[in-house]
Design a protein around this motif. Structure first.
Motif, PDB file in Angstrom:
ATOM      1  N   PRO A  41       0.827  -1.208   0.000  1.00  9.69           N
ATOM      2  CA  PRO A  41       0.000   0.000   0.000  1.00  9.69           C
ATOM      3  C   PRO A  41       0.859   1.254   0.000  1.00  9.69           C
ATOM      4  O   PRO A  41       2.076   1.198   0.205  1.00  9.69           O
ATOM      5  N   ASN A  42       0.221   2.392  -0.202  1.00 12.42           N
ATOM      6  CA  ASN A  42       0.913   3.671  -0.139  1.00 12.42           C
ATOM      7  C   ASN A  42       1.163   4.127   1.301  1.00 12.42           C
ATOM      8  O   ASN A  42       2.030   4.976   1.538  1.00 12.42           O
ATOM      9  N   SER A  43       0.411   3.593   2.237  1.00 11.95           N
ATOM     10  CA  SER A  43       0.563   4.012   3.628  1.00 11.95           C
ATOM     11  C   SER A  43       1.963   3.672   4.133  1.00 11.95           C
ATOM     12  O   SER A  43       2.423   2.541   4.006  1.00 11.95           O
ATOM     13  N   GLY A  44       2.642   4.685   4.666  1.00  2.76           N
ATOM     14  CA  GLY A  44       3.990   4.508   5.174  1.00  2.76           C
ATOM     15  C   GLY A  44       5.074   4.476   4.113  1.00  2.76           C
ATOM     16  O   GLY A  44       6.256   4.331   4.442  1.00  2.76           O
ATOM     17  N   MET A  45       4.712   4.611   2.839  1.00  2.00           N
ATOM     18  CA  MET A  45       5.709   4.579   1.764  1.00  2.00           C
ATOM     19  C   MET A  45       6.452   5.917   1.714  1.00  2.00           C
ATOM     20  O   MET A  45       5.859   6.966   1.486  1.00  2.00           O
ATOM     21  N   ALA A  46       7.752   5.886   1.943  1.00  2.00           N
ATOM     22  CA  ALA A  46       8.549   7.107   2.032  1.00  2.00           C
ATOM     23  C   ALA A  46       8.573   7.874   0.717  1.00  2.00           C
ATOM     24  O   ALA A  46       8.631   7.283  -0.364  1.00  2.00           O
ATOM     25  N   THR A  47       8.525   9.204   0.819  1.00  2.00           N
ATOM     26  CA  THR A  47       8.623  10.067  -0.352  1.00  2.00           C
ATOM     27  C   THR A  47       9.960  10.792  -0.417  1.00  2.00           C
ATOM     28  O   THR A  47      10.348  11.275  -1.484  1.00  2.00           O
ATOM     29  N   GLY A  48      10.650  10.912   0.712  1.00  2.00           N
ATOM     30  CA  GLY A  48      11.885  11.679   0.759  1.00  2.00           C
ATOM     31  C   GLY A  48      11.654  13.172   0.832  1.00  2.00           C
ATOM     32  O   GLY A  48      12.609  13.959   0.785  1.00  2.00           O
ATOM     33  N   LEU A  49      10.378  13.577   0.945  1.00  2.00           N
ATOM     34  CA  LEU A  49      10.025  14.992   0.999  1.00  2.00           C
ATOM     35  C   LEU A  49       9.387  15.342   2.334  1.00  2.00           C
ATOM     36  O   LEU A  49       8.842  14.472   3.028  1.00  2.00           O
ATOM     37  N   ASP A  50       9.411  16.621   2.653  1.00  2.00           N
ATOM     38  CA  ASP A  50       8.765  17.125   3.871  1.00  2.00           C
ATOM     39  C   ASP A  50       7.336  17.533   3.505  1.00  2.00           C
ATOM     40  O   ASP A  50       7.040  18.712   3.304  1.00  2.00           O
ATOM     41  N   LEU A  51       6.446  16.548   3.414  1.00  2.00           N
ATOM     42  CA  LEU A  51       5.095  16.827   2.930  1.00  2.00           C
ATOM     43  C   LEU A  51       4.280  17.670   3.895  1.00  2.00           C
ATOM     44  O   LEU A  51       3.401  18.430   3.468  1.00  2.00           O
ATOM     45  N   ASP A  52       4.528  17.541   5.200  1.00  2.00           N
ATOM     46  CA  ASP A  52       3.719  18.296   6.154  1.00  2.00           C
ATOM     47  C   ASP A  52       4.356  19.616   6.558  1.00  2.00           C
ATOM     48  O   ASP A  52       3.793  20.363   7.371  1.00  2.00           O
ATOM     49  N   GLY A  53       5.517  19.913   6.003  1.00  2.00           N
ATOM     50  CA  GLY A  53       6.140  21.211   6.222  1.00  2.00           C
ATOM     51  C   GLY A  53       6.632  21.476   7.625  1.00  2.00           C
ATOM     52  O   GLY A  53       6.758  22.643   8.025  1.00  2.00           O
ATOM     53  N   ASP A  54       6.959  20.423   8.371  1.00  2.00           N
ATOM     54  CA  ASP A  54       7.432  20.643   9.738  1.00  2.00           C
ATOM     55  C   ASP A  54       8.953  20.712   9.829  1.00  2.00           C
ATOM     56  O   ASP A  54       9.517  20.770  10.927  1.00  2.00           O
ATOM     57  N   GLY A  55       9.614  20.711   8.672  1.00  2.00           N
ATOM     58  CA  GLY A  55      11.054  20.826   8.665  1.00  2.00           C
ATOM     59  C   GLY A  55      11.796  19.534   8.931  1.00  2.00           C
ATOM     60  O   GLY A  55      13.030  19.534   9.046  1.00  2.00           O
ATOM     61  N   ARG A  56      11.079  18.413   9.024  1.00  2.00           N
ATOM     62  CA  ARG A  56      11.703  17.124   9.293  1.00  2.00           C
ATOM     63  C   ARG A  56      11.268  16.119   8.222  1.00  2.00           C
ATOM     64  O   ARG A  56      10.153  16.199   7.698  1.00  2.00           O
ATOM     65  N   LEU A  57      12.154  15.182   7.935  1.00  2.00           N
ATOM     66  CA  LEU A  57      11.877  14.173   6.915  1.00  2.00           C
ATOM     67  C   LEU A  57      11.637  12.804   7.545  1.00  2.00           C
ATOM     68  O   LEU A  57      12.068  12.539   8.666  1.00  2.00           O
ATOM     69  N   GLY A  58      10.951  11.954   6.790  1.00  2.00           N
ATOM     70  CA  GLY A  58      10.802  10.565   7.204  1.00  2.00           C
ATOM     71  C   GLY A  58       9.785  10.303   8.285  1.00  2.00           C
ATOM     72  O   GLY A  58       9.770   9.222   8.869  1.00  2.00           O
ATOM     73  N   ARG A  59       8.910  11.277   8.527  1.00  2.00           N
ATOM     74  CA  ARG A  59       7.880  11.081   9.547  1.00  2.00           C
ATOM     75  C   ARG A  59       6.596  10.560   8.894  1.00  2.00           C
ATOM     76  O   ARG A  59       6.470  10.515   7.676  1.00  2.00           O
ATOM     77  N   ALA A  60       5.626  10.166   9.743  1.00  2.00           N
ATOM     78  CA  ALA A  60       4.424   9.490   9.242  1.00  2.00           C
ATOM     79  C   ALA A  60       3.679  10.323   8.203  1.00  2.00           C
ATOM     80  O   ALA A  60       3.153   9.785   7.229  1.00  2.00           O
ATOM     81  N   ARG A  61       3.640  11.639   8.411  1.00  2.00           N
ATOM     82  CA  ARG A  61       2.890  12.491   7.483  1.00  2.00           C
ATOM     83  C   ARG A  61       3.698  12.880   6.246  1.00  2.00           C
ATOM     84  O   ARG A  61       3.196  13.613   5.388  1.00  2.00           O
ATOM     85  N   ASP A  62       4.917  12.400   6.158  1.00  2.00           N
ATOM     86  CA  ASP A  62       5.722  12.633   4.959  1.00  2.00           C
ATOM     87  C   ASP A  62       5.621  11.478   3.968  1.00  2.00           C
ATOM     88  O   ASP A  62       6.194  11.541   2.882  1.00  2.00           O
ATOM     89  N   ALA A  63       4.924  10.439   4.351  1.00  2.00           N
ATOM     90  CA  ALA A  63       4.769   9.272   3.480  1.00  2.00           C
ATOM     91  C   ALA A  63       3.674   9.526   2.445  1.00  2.00           C
ATOM     92  O   ALA A  63       2.894  10.480   2.552  1.00  2.00           O
ATOM     93  N   GLN A  64       3.594   8.653   1.428  1.00  2.00           N
ATOM     94  CA  GLN A  64       2.532   8.778   0.423  1.00  2.00           C
ATOM     95  C   GLN A  64       1.160   8.768   1.079  1.00  2.00           C
ATOM     96  O   GLN A  64       0.260   9.508   0.688  1.00  2.00           O
ATOM     97  N   GLY A  65       0.983   7.907   2.066  1.00  2.00           N
ATOM     98  CA  GLY A  65      -0.204   7.888   2.901  1.00  2.00           C
ATOM     99  C   GLY A  65       0.257   7.739   4.337  1.00  2.00           C
ATOM    100  O   GLY A  65       1.282   7.097   4.603  1.00  2.00           O
TER     101      GLY A  65
END
Length: 307
Positions: free
Chosen positions: A59-83
């Motif tokens: 699934p897409n849940s937990g799949m890393a994007t390498g981007l800061d999708l939630d804009g919190d300045g940190r990478l690799g967190r739950a909200r930075d994944a595809q889902g």
């Protein structure tokens, strides 16, 4: 997932008691070798009901994007994944079946980019884009997954269209999750229109967690209303027992509510659906409450006559 886990045991008992021919499971963690899913299958068989055919795709849940999708300045967190996911595959999907799954013909639609969906709700009220160009280039539409699963039922191939949409909450004024939830639901209408290749025209069932009620709760309810009103789909309206219907401040029929979240918000809502194509005759439908330890969601079922 351990076979000794009490939750696994209650889920297995609920499935065995319901005796479905095919079940689309939501919220089951994915592992590459399907160890967890097969362990669940063994527990179901232990309770006297065998569903020997199984399918789960990444699934897409937990799949890393390498981007800061939630804009919190940190990478690799739950909200930075595809889902959203604390780890790869958290809260995925699976199918168990009494009938053979035609695995070579399964269509995994989960890689479809959000920006590529016709009419995607990616423009904010002020005209600015919801996603930056860098995010839009990688952001998939599916929070968990969208699958088209063919299953051989006697001489007939039945297509199971299943998905699990994002909750339309846990965001800000931009309504990112609400927009995504809307588009994940409307995706199926485009799919049935043939915009993504050959689409099923008969003998299919759309089943999954839309995370959206057509009347109550948060979200862009027009999406699920459009799906329920589509003339290619039938809505058998599975209902819970009258004694279990929680009458409250909501406007919708409480007998249709498939999940009980803590009151007052969001409370009981209809979020899970089983919608057969109109050529399939629904003989009966309903909900199985199961045990509280299994899930707050009810098992929604429809008996179909497949020819």
């Amino acid at each position: 997932m351990s076979e000794d886990d009490p939750q696994v045991e209650t889920v297995a008992r609920t499935i065995a008691a319901a005796r479905p021919d095919i079940i689309a499971l939501q919220g089951i963690d994915y592992d590459h070798d399907l160890t967890a899913l097969r362990a669940l299958g063994r527990r179901v068989a232990h309770h006297g009901y065998d569903m020997p055919h199984a399918l789960a795709l990444r699934p897409n849940s937990g799949m890393a994007t390498g981007l800061d999708l939630d804009g919190d300045g940190r990478l690799g967190r739950a909200r930075d994944a595809q889902g959203y996911g604390e780890f790869a595959g958290q809260g995925g999907m699976a199918v168990l079946s009494r009938f053979p799954i035609l695995t070579d013909d399964v269509r995994d639609l989960s890689g479809y980019l959000w920006r590529d969906m016709p009419g995607a709700q990616l423009q904010l009220m002020d005209g600015s884009p919801l996603l930056s160009p860098g995010v839009a280039a990688v952001q998939r539409l599916s929070t968990v997954a969208h699958w088209d699963v063919p299953i051989q039922v006697g001489d007939t191939t039945l297509r199971l269209l299943t998905f699990h949409a994002s909750p339309p909450v846990f965001d800000g004024a931009e309504d990112r999750n609400g927009r995504r939830n809307h588009d994940e639901i409307v995706f199926w209408l485009h799919y049935l229109d043939g915009l993504l290749g050959e689409a099923p025209v008969k003998r299919f069932v759309l089943a999954g967690d839309a995370n959206l009620d057509p009347v109550d709760g948060e979200g862009r309810r027009a999406a699920i209303r459009r799906l329920l009103a589509d003339d290619r789909l039938a809505d058998p309206k599975p209902m819970r027992d009258s004694a279990e219907a929680k009458v409250g401040a909501h406007k919708g029929d409480p007998h249709l509510d498939t999940v009980d979240w803590p009151a007052p918000d969001p409370g009981s809502l209809r979020v899970s659906y089983v919608l057969p194509s109109i050529d399939l005759r629904a003989v009966d439908s309903g909900m199985t409450r199961g045990e509280a330890e299994a899930s707050r969601h009810r098992l929604v079922w429809v008996d179909l006559l497949v020819k």
